[in-house]
Write a protein that holds these residues in place. Structure first.
Motif, PDB file in Angstrom:
ATOM      1  N   LEU A 266       0.859  -1.197   0.000  1.00 28.43           N
ATOM      2  CA  LEU A 266       0.000   0.000   0.000  1.00 28.43           C
ATOM      3  C   LEU A 266       0.889   1.239   0.000  1.00 28.43           C
ATOM      4  O   LEU A 266       1.691   1.430   0.916  1.00 28.43           O
ATOM      5  CB  LEU A 266      -0.911   0.011   1.233  1.00 28.43           C
ATOM      6  CG  LEU A 266      -2.208  -0.818   1.141  1.00 28.43           C
ATOM      7  CD1 LEU A 266      -2.913  -0.819   2.480  1.00 28.43           C
ATOM      8  CD2 LEU A 266      -3.148  -0.290   0.066  1.00 28.43           C
ATOM      9  N   VAL A 267       0.743   2.084  -1.020  1.00 26.40           N
ATOM     10  CA  VAL A 267       1.603   3.266  -1.153  1.00 26.40           C
ATOM     11  C   VAL A 267       1.473   4.162   0.075  1.00 26.40           C
ATOM     12  O   VAL A 267       2.466   4.683   0.587  1.00 26.40           O
ATOM     13  CB  VAL A 267       1.264   4.050  -2.456  1.00 26.40           C
ATOM     14  CG1 VAL A 267       2.074   5.328  -2.545  1.00 26.40           C
ATOM     15  CG2 VAL A 267       1.544   3.169  -3.672  1.00 26.40           C
ATOM     16  N   GLN A 268       0.210   4.308   0.595  1.00 27.59           N
ATOM     17  CA  GLN A 268       0.033   5.239   1.732  1.00 27.59           C
ATOM     18  C   GLN A 268       0.697   4.735   3.016  1.00 27.59           C
ATOM     19  O   GLN A 268       0.901   5.490   3.955  1.00 27.59           O
ATOM     20  CB  GLN A 268      -1.452   5.547   1.992  1.00 27.59           C
ATOM     21  CG  GLN A 268      -2.293   4.384   2.497  1.00 27.59           C
ATOM     22  CD  GLN A 268      -3.164   3.816   1.389  1.00 27.59           C
ATOM     23  OE1 GLN A 268      -2.751   3.767   0.243  1.00 27.59           O
ATOM     24  NE2 GLN A 268      -4.368   3.396   1.735  1.00 27.59           N
ATOM     25  N   MET A 269       1.046   3.411   3.071  1.00 24.65           N
ATOM     26  CA  MET A 269       1.708   2.889   4.283  1.00 24.65           C
ATOM     27  C   MET A 269       3.225   3.068   4.222  1.00 24.65           C
ATOM     28  O   MET A 269       3.907   2.946   5.229  1.00 24.65           O
ATOM     29  CB  MET A 269       1.390   1.397   4.448  1.00 24.65           C
ATOM     30  CG  MET A 269       0.006   1.140   4.989  1.00 24.65           C
ATOM     31  SD  MET A 269      -0.360  -0.620   5.098  1.00 24.65           S
ATOM     32  CE  MET A 269       0.385  -1.043   6.653  1.00 24.65           C
ATOM     33  N   ALA A 270       3.763   3.327   3.031  1.00 23.09           N
ATOM     34  CA  ALA A 270       5.224   3.478   2.879  1.00 23.09           C
ATOM     35  C   ALA A 270       5.612   4.928   3.150  1.00 23.09           C
ATOM     36  O   ALA A 270       5.013   5.855   2.611  1.00 23.09           O
ATOM     37  CB  ALA A 270       5.633   3.069   1.474  1.00 23.09           C
TER      38      ALA A 270
END
Length: 408
Positions: A266-270
């Protein structure tokens, strides 16, 4: 060191696309499976679950078995082996027989299952499993799980039949035999994984197991305590590794390390400020790169995989019936964000499946990578009990015929 014989041992051999795992276990009086040896070796001889290079597969099996023998202090002479791949097909069948003595006996159950398995399958396919889903007696339409001892004149059975390519199974058996080891049985990998990671409550309520390995993603759907559907999607961890290798311009072995150590689906978790070192190809120097770029490669690939699983579920007709949701397991399910992304795609609860119901080496084996290996031990033990039970009641012939036909 005194070598133990294999009389009271069970050995599971998980021959995967990326690795071969051999587990040795003892079973005590309380029927607890205690793992006493493990061997794991990388394997390059399989592609999408099918043997493509016998020599390198044999070497990987040999090394994994030797490692497990050394650790457990015993000699391995037979194993329960796993099988997977896009050649696996499944169907539901139905059989009816007359009950001989007004009361259902084990022989009647064996006859009705034989009647249900008498279906036409292509010449290049072989029946791997015939798993009873439910029984019915006379006109009573309520499903019965254990009909032995009940009164009636007609017995019906619904069974789930799993078939695989004859050549694929024979090649796996050939590789194992080349190492001087016999094969007790060949077991479908998602069936094995379901033994180790699913609870009985989940199977009763309805659950879908998604085992994401290196070469294939294996699916098994359980409803009402019985298996209802099996499927294989030929996309899994290796395709993700290839995507990383191409996108970040780095060799495959480094791409695999980057995926395992820094992967996030998930991009928002990186974290945008977090950077990773990417080794170059050839003599090129390594580069620093944002972890978010890696997530941008992983997210669409995992989303596509989960969408394919969802399509398979819809096609099976069981999507609305899996009340307890999805269980993800296998080596490629451990990546950060995989559970959250799966919940977004499936719109139902998702959990990570960790092997359960065994003792010994729990710190190593409490990992989704070993779900199939531990499951093979549990499935193998149940199989041995069934053989003993059939032997005691004299109904051993049918089971033995199935085993014998494998090796002919």
């Amino acid at each position: 060191m005194v070598k133990k014989t294999q009389k009271d041992l069970i050995v599971g051999l998980d021959i995967g696309t990326s690795k071969v795992v051999c587990l040795v276990a003892e079973v005590d009086e309380t029927e607890t499976i205690e793992v006493i040896g493990i061997g794991s070796q990388p394997c390059t001889g399989l592609k999408k679950g099918i043997v493509v290079n016998i020599e390198s597969t044999v070497q990987a099996i040999q090394r994994a078995v030797e490692e497990a023998e050394l650790m457990s202090g015993c000699e391995i002479d037979s194993v329960f082996a796993g099988i997977a791949g896009g050649h696996i097909k499944s169907m539901t069948s139905h059989g009816i027989v007359a009950v001989r003595n007004q009361e259902v006996e084990p022989e009647d159950v064996e006859r009705v299952i034989d009647a249900a398995r008498a279906v036409a399958i292509p010449a290049d396919q072989k029946i791997l499993h015939v798993i009873p889903q439910e029984f019915m007696i006379d006109n009573n339409q309520d499903s019965i799980r254990e009909p032995v001892g009940m009164s009636g004149v007609r017995l019906e059975a619904k069974v789930h039949i799993v078939t695989g390519a004859v050549s694929a199974a024979q090649n796996i058996i050939k590789c194992i035999r080349r190492c001087g080891i016999e094969v007790d049985d060949v077991i479908l990998e998602q069936l094995a994984s379901s033994e180790s990671v699913l609870t009985q409550d989940e199977k009763d309520l309805g659950v879908c197991l998604v085992d994401i390995g290196g070469g294939t993603t294996d699916i098994a759907v359980f409803i009402g305590g019985a298996i209802r559907h099996t499927g294989v999607i030929p996309i899994a961890g290796n395709q993700v590794t290839n995507d990383i290798a191409v996108a970040l311009r780095t060799p495959n072995k480094y791409a695999e390390e980057i995926k395992l150590n820094h992967g996030c689906t998930l991009v928002q978790m990186a974290n945008a400020n977090e950077t990773i070192e990417v080794p170059g190809v050839g003599d090129r120097p390594p580069r620093r790169m944002s972890r978010q770029i890696l997530a941008e490669v992983l997210e669409p690939r995992y989303e596509e995989l989960f969408s394919l699983v969802q399509s398979e579920l819809r096609r099976s007709g069981f999507e609305e019936l899996i009340a307890s949701g999805i269980v993800l397991t296998g080596g490629s399910s451990k990546i950060q964000g995989a559970i959250e992304l799966a919940e977004e795609v499936f719109h139902m609860p998702v959990r990570l499946g960790i092997p359960q119901n065994f003792t010994g080496l729990t710190d190593i084996l409490g990992n989704p990578i070993y779900a199939t290996g531990v499951g093979l031990l549990q499935f193998g033990y149940k199989h041995q009990q069934a053989v003993r039970h059939y032997y005691e009641i004299g109904g051993f012939k049918g089971l033995w015929q199935r085993m014998k036909s494998w090796f002919q």
